[in-house]
Write a protein that holds these residues in place. Structure first.
Motif, mmCIF file in Angstrom:
data_model
loop_
_atom_site.group_PDB
_atom_site.id
_atom_site.type_symbol
_atom_site.label_atom_id
_atom_site.label_comp_id
_atom_site.label_asym_id
_atom_site.label_seq_id
_atom_site.Cartn_x
_atom_site.Cartn_y
_atom_site.Cartn_z
ATOM 1 N N TYR A 129 0.840 -1.208 0.000
ATOM 2 C CA TYR A 129 0.000 0.000 0.000
ATOM 3 C C TYR A 129 0.876 1.259 0.000
ATOM 4 C CZ TYR A 129 -2.944 3.787 1.635
ATOM 5 O OH TYR A 129 -3.569 4.995 1.755
ATOM 6 N N VAL A 130 1.913 1.286 0.851
ATOM 7 C CA VAL A 130 2.787 2.461 0.932
ATOM 8 C C VAL A 130 3.503 2.681 -0.397
ATOM 9 C CG1 VAL A 130 4.821 3.431 2.088
ATOM 10 C CG2 VAL A 130 3.052 2.310 3.438
ATOM 11 N N VAL A 131 3.956 1.614 -1.042
ATOM 12 C CA VAL A 131 4.623 1.739 -2.337
ATOM 13 C C VAL A 131 3.656 2.283 -3.383
ATOM 14 C CG1 VAL A 131 5.622 0.429 -4.258
ATOM 15 C CG2 VAL A 131 6.395 -0.002 -1.925
ATOM 16 N N VAL A 132 2.464 1.723 -3.446
ATOM 17 C CA VAL A 132 1.484 2.194 -4.422
ATOM 18 C C VAL A 132 1.111 3.644 -4.145
ATOM 19 C CG1 VAL A 132 -0.893 1.892 -5.236
ATOM 20 C CG2 VAL A 132 0.597 -0.091 -4.965
ATOM 21 N N LYS A 133 0.927 3.981 -2.885
ATOM 22 C CA LYS A 133 0.568 5.357 -2.503
ATOM 23 C C LYS A 133 1.671 6.341 -2.904
ATOM 24 C CE LYS A 133 -1.932 8.283 -0.137
ATOM 25 N NZ LYS A 133 -2.975 8.935 -0.852
ATOM 26 N N THR A 134 2.940 5.909 -2.770
ATOM 27 C CA THR A 134 4.069 6.784 -3.068
ATOM 28 C C THR A 134 4.383 6.863 -4.564
ATOM 29 O OG1 THR A 134 5.025 6.231 -0.935
ATOM 30 C CG2 THR A 134 6.504 7.202 -2.541
ATOM 31 N N LYS A 135 4.459 5.701 -5.209
ATOM 32 C CA LYS A 135 4.918 5.648 -6.599
ATOM 33 C C LYS A 135 3.795 5.680 -7.638
ATOM 34 C CE LYS A 135 8.668 5.037 -7.660
ATOM 35 N NZ LYS A 135 9.648 6.016 -8.086
ATOM 36 N N PHE A 136 2.650 5.151 -7.285
ATOM 37 C CA PHE A 136 1.557 5.029 -8.256
ATOM 38 C C PHE A 136 0.241 5.513 -7.651
ATOM 39 C CE2 PHE A 136 4.527 1.412 -8.540
ATOM 40 C CZ PHE A 136 5.143 1.718 -9.743
ATOM 41 N N PRO A 137 0.163 6.754 -7.187
ATOM 42 C CA PRO A 137 -1.049 7.208 -6.491
ATOM 43 C C PRO A 137 -2.291 7.202 -7.388
ATOM 44 C CG PRO A 137 0.423 9.036 -6.923
ATOM 45 C CD PRO A 137 1.166 7.795 -7.293
ATOM 46 N N HIS A 138 -2.102 7.271 -8.687
ATOM 47 C CA HIS A 138 -3.253 7.252 -9.596
ATOM 48 C C HIS A 138 -4.012 5.935 -9.549
ATOM 49 C CE1 HIS A 138 0.177 5.657 -11.839
ATOM 50 N NE2 HIS A 138 -0.703 4.941 -12.519
ATOM 51 N N LEU A 139 -3.362 4.864 -9.082
ATOM 52 C CA LEU A 139 -4.029 3.564 -8.974
ATOM 53 C C LEU A 139 -5.023 3.512 -7.809
ATOM 54 C CD1 LEU A 139 -1.035 1.156 -9.654
ATOM 55 C CD2 LEU A 139 -2.858 1.837 -11.239
ATOM 56 N N LEU A 140 -4.898 4.425 -6.871
ATOM 57 C CA LEU A 140 -5.786 4.428 -5.710
ATOM 58 C C LEU A 140 -6.989 5.344 -5.882
ATOM 59 C CD1 LEU A 140 -3.112 4.452 -2.870
ATOM 60 C CD2 LEU A 140 -4.450 2.527 -3.685
ATOM 61 N N MET A 141 -7.130 5.950 -7.012
ATOM 62 C CA MET A 141 -8.250 6.862 -7.230
ATOM 63 C C MET A 141 -9.516 6.110 -7.491
ATOM 64 S SD MET A 141 -7.434 9.883 -6.830
ATOM 65 C CE MET A 141 -6.279 11.167 -6.955
#
Length: 143
Positions: free
Chosen positions: A131-143
């Motif tokens: 989650y932290v990696v996705v939030k940091t590197k790929f925040p567009h995936l959490l939209m």
């Protein structure tokens, strides 16, 4: 799982030590802006590579939990938020134990339950890190 309740006492225990550490940590997070005072504070891995470490966001979690911003803390690091809230709970339990001699339950897990803990804990840590990696590197995936 076996839970026993000892006689009321004021013996300093691991729970009291963790509660004291949690209380001090949350008070420091609340009143001392550590990240602004110490010039080298921050994640070296993230600053050099752009990738977060396992502990990325924990300073923000402590600061946000201390300021009662739980959603912001959860966004920074969910597992860190759970840990900070457990430390806050242990601080309350430690105060009740030392002031009012509240007995602290003794919880003993069976070997099978410890096995489940040993399997589940690394999985929870890896999911949190993902989650932290996705939030940091790929925040567009959490939209």
């Amino acid at each position: 799982m076996k839970v026993t309740l000892p006689a009321p006492n004021r013996k300093f225990s691991l729970v009291d030590g963790l509660g004291l550490a949690g209380l001090v940590g949350l008070l420091v997070a609340r009143y001392i802006p550590v990240a602004k005072i110490i010039p080298f504070w921050g994640c070296m891995l993230r600053e050099t590579t752009g990738w977060p470490c396992f502990g990325c966001g924990l300073t923000r979690v402590a600061d946000r939990v201390a300021h009662l911003n739980f959603s912001g803390a959860w966004e920074a690091n969910p597992l860190g938020t759970v840990a900070a809230l457990l430390f806050a709970l242990l601080a309350v339990v430690a105060v009740l134990h030392m002031v009012f001699a509240l007995p602290i339950p003794d919880v003993q897990l069976s070997p099978r339950e410890w096995g489940w803990v040993r399997v589940a804990l690394p999985i929870v840590i890896l999911v949190n890190y993902a989650y932290v990696v996705v939030k940091t590197k790929f925040p567009h995936l959490l939209m």
